[in-house]
Design a protein around this motif. Structure first.
Motif, mmCIF file in Angstrom:
data_model
loop_
_atom_site.group_PDB
_atom_site.id
_atom_site.type_symbol
_atom_site.label_atom_id
_atom_site.label_comp_id
_atom_site.label_asym_id
_atom_site.label_seq_id
_atom_site.Cartn_x
_atom_site.Cartn_y
_atom_site.Cartn_z
ATOM 1 N N LEU A 71 92.129 50.762 25.581
ATOM 2 C CA LEU A 71 93.098 51.805 25.915
ATOM 3 C C LEU A 71 94.298 51.712 24.979
ATOM 4 O O LEU A 71 94.796 50.618 24.712
ATOM 5 N N THR A 72 94.754 52.865 24.465
ATOM 6 C CA THR A 72 96.047 52.916 23.780
ATOM 7 C C THR A 72 96.814 54.152 24.254
ATOM 8 O O THR A 72 96.226 55.219 24.432
ATOM 9 N N ILE A 73 98.106 53.985 24.484
ATOM 10 C CA ILE A 73 98.997 55.091 24.864
ATOM 11 C C ILE A 73 100.323 54.877 24.146
ATOM 12 O O ILE A 73 100.949 53.827 24.321
ATOM 13 N N HIS A 74 100.742 55.851 23.345
ATOM 14 C CA HIS A 74 102.032 55.667 22.683
ATOM 15 C C HIS A 74 102.810 56.960 22.468
ATOM 16 O O HIS A 74 103.992 56.931 22.187
ATOM 17 N N ARG A 75 102.174 58.112 22.612
ATOM 18 C CA ARG A 75 102.845 59.357 22.249
ATOM 19 C C ARG A 75 103.984 59.694 23.198
ATOM 20 O O ARG A 75 103.923 59.410 24.397
ATOM 21 N N GLN A 76 104.981 60.351 22.649
ATOM 22 C CA GLN A 76 106.185 60.694 23.401
ATOM 23 C C GLN A 76 105.854 61.448 24.676
ATOM 24 O O GLN A 76 106.408 61.177 25.749
ATOM 25 N N GLU A 77 104.907 62.400 24.600
ATOM 26 C CA GLU A 77 104.601 63.233 25.763
ATOM 27 C C GLU A 77 103.878 62.453 26.867
ATOM 28 O O GLU A 77 103.803 62.909 28.011
ATOM 29 N N ASN A 78 103.332 61.269 26.535
ATOM 30 C CA ASN A 78 102.610 60.471 27.530
ATOM 31 C C ASN A 78 103.391 59.269 28.035
ATOM 32 O O ASN A 78 102.911 58.552 28.916
ATOM 33 N N THR A 79 104.571 59.021 27.481
ATOM 34 C CA THR A 79 105.287 57.799 27.838
ATOM 35 C C THR A 79 106.578 58.047 28.622
ATOM 36 O O THR A 79 107.376 57.127 28.799
ATOM 37 N N GLU B 43 101.104 58.295 36.020
ATOM 38 C CA GLU B 43 99.923 59.083 36.399
ATOM 39 C C GLU B 43 98.688 58.621 35.628
ATOM 40 O O GLU B 43 97.607 58.420 36.197
ATOM 41 N N ILE B 44 98.849 58.439 34.317
ATOM 42 C CA ILE B 44 97.715 58.009 33.490
ATOM 43 C C ILE B 44 97.264 56.611 33.902
ATOM 44 O O ILE B 44 96.056 56.354 34.054
ATOM 45 N N LEU B 45 98.211 55.694 34.089
ATOM 46 C CA LEU B 45 97.843 54.318 34.427
ATOM 47 C C LEU B 45 97.260 54.219 35.832
ATOM 48 O O LEU B 45 96.416 53.348 36.095
ATOM 49 N N ASN B 46 97.661 55.093 36.744
ATOM 50 C CA ASN B 46 97.011 55.132 38.051
ATOM 51 C C ASN B 46 95.532 55.466 37.907
ATOM 52 O O ASN B 46 94.670 54.903 38.596
ATOM 53 N N ALA B 47 95.237 56.408 37.016
ATOM 54 C CA ALA B 47 93.830 56.749 36.749
ATOM 55 C C ALA B 47 93.093 55.560 36.153
ATOM 56 O O ALA B 47 91.954 55.260 36.534
ATOM 57 N N ILE B 48 93.737 54.862 35.223
ATOM 58 C CA ILE B 48 93.101 53.704 34.588
ATOM 59 C C ILE B 48 92.872 52.598 35.612
ATOM 60 O O ILE B 48 91.836 51.921 35.600
ATOM 61 N N ASN B 49 93.833 52.403 36.521
ATOM 62 C CA ASN B 49 93.656 51.401 37.577
ATOM 63 C C ASN B 49 92.395 51.672 38.392
ATOM 64 O O ASN B 49 91.670 50.744 38.773
ATOM 65 N N THR B 50 92.137 52.950 38.669
ATOM 66 C CA THR B 50 90.919 53.317 39.407
ATOM 67 C C THR B 50 89.674 52.898 38.636
ATOM 68 O O THR B 50 88.712 52.372 39.205
ATOM 69 N N ASP C 36 95.678 64.632 33.291
ATOM 70 C CA ASP C 36 95.719 64.732 34.751
ATOM 71 C C ASP C 36 95.032 63.515 35.373
ATOM 72 O O ASP C 36 93.889 63.184 35.026
ATOM 73 N N GLN C 37 95.730 62.859 36.287
ATOM 74 C CA GLN C 37 95.239 61.609 36.880
ATOM 75 C C GLN C 37 93.855 61.774 37.503
ATOM 76 O O GLN C 37 92.936 60.987 37.235
#
Length: 362
Positions: free
Chosen positions: A199-207, A214-221, A314-315
């Motif tokens: 997993l990588t997340i760095h863009r302004q619109e996602n951080t 929301e994104i990390l909640n999905a990843i936790n699932t 979207d989560q």
């Protein structure tokens, strides 16, 4: 013939890594680092990993708003370019360093070379889209990585004689780095081949903290079914800590990795989830299914092939789609079976064109 190569971030260092030694061999090259990325883990380690020489200038602009950062770059770059008097300035991609280098050179009547020209997400809310578009329209040599990028430039009215379809330097960089990977890195995280996701997340619109949560909640699932390794950008880590975003045990957070180690983890993963344009390219080269955590991408050619897939942010949709893939692994196999156009030699193509246009045609 003097070429000033301007870079400032991890992706630029990586994508220019096969080109920089060739430019040193064929031209007098001045290597200028803006300092847009300035920590060891986001910068210096890549010079070491990729066996690149030191820069001739390091401008140390650091962070700030887009205007502050770009303004500092332009002022400092103008001073260097007036002193060095290069015949050509070469920039890569879509960062603030790319834009600052191109606009400064253009104002000084220095020819501009843009590597990775013509890529478009068609989303003007993304600062990278503004950068890459403006750079293309003040460049003299536009090196497009694929036919889609070439056609984008033609559609925008860029003269065809300025555009060259050369291929993708990411392919050269990626294959070069794979030869350096130490397989023992998997043991550091107790991982087995294709038994984890990356997993990588760095863009302004996602951080922003709500979207990141929301994104990390999905990843936790997803981690209920599969380990996920997450090399965390410093800005992203600060947000996770500040807002106490929940991280499950099977979501393994690490410091940013060097390029060869990241490539090795990518090559051995079951799939990658990312908002990075560079990782989308690298996944295609290494034949790793890539799930894109964005609503659009500048690398649509891989999506249209079915090699990569747009998931959005979207989560519920992220969790549902990835769980479905884990329940139906034939879909992952289908993505792997699709052949992407992967060809080495973009860096050599660029050098050949520059020699012909800048030296032989003088």
């Amino acid at each position: 013939m003097k070429i000033a190569t301007i870079l400032g971030t991890r992706p630029e260092i990586i994508k220019l890594s096969p080109l920089i030694p060739l430019l040193d061999k064929e031209f007098e090259q001045v290597l200028i680092h803006t300092g847009q990325h300035y920590s060891y883990t986001m910068d210096e380690i890549f010079f070491e990993d990729l066996k690149l020489r030191d820069c001739d200038y390091t401008l140390n602009v650091g962070s700030g708003t887009h205007a502050q950062q770009t303004g500092k770059m332009i002022m400092k770059l103008e001073e260097v370019l007036l002193n060095e008097k290069p015949d050509v300035v070469l920039v890569q991609g879509d960062t603030n360093s790319t834009f600052a280098g191109a606009i400064t050179a253009s104002k000084l009547q220095i020819k501009v070379v843009h590597v990775e020209a013509g890529c478009r997400s068609f989303d003007r809310k993304m600062p990278e889209e503004i950068n890459r578009t403006l750079v293309d329209h003040c460049s003299d040599f536009l090196f497009a990585p694929d036919k889609k990028a070439f056609n984008n430039l033609v559609a925008e009215g860029v003269p065809r004689e300025k555009i060259y379809l050369v291929g993708n330097t990411s392919i050269d960089a990626c294959l070069r780095a794979m030869k350096l990977f130490n397989q023992d890195k998997l043991n550091d995280f107790s991982l087995e081949k294709e038994n984890y996701a990356l997993l990588t997340i760095h863009r302004q619109e996602n951080t922003g903290h709500e979207k990141l949560k929301e994104i990390l909640n999905a990843i936790n699932t997803i981690t209920d079914r599969l380990k996920v390794v997450f090399p965390v950008h410093l800005r992203t880590k600060n947000i996770i800590d500040e807002y106490e975003i929940q991280i499950n045990d099977n979501l393994i957070l690490t410091d940013p990795l060097g390029y060869k180690d990241f490539m090795g983890l990518l090559a051995n993963s079951k799939f990658v989830m990312t908002d990075s344009g560079g990782v989308q390219e690298e996944a295609a080269v290494l034949n790793v299914p890539c799930l894109i955590l964005r609503d659009n991408t500048e690398w649509m050619s891989y999506v249209e092939l079915g090699k990569n897939m747009l998931l959005g942010t979207d989560q519920r949709k992220i969790a549902e789609y990835v769980v479905d893939l884990l329940n139906n692994e034939g879909k992952l196999d289908d993505m792997k079976q699709i052949k992407a156009y992967i060809k080495e030699g973009a860096s050599e193509n660029i050098i050949s064109i520059l020699k012909t246009e800048l030296i032989f045609k003088q």
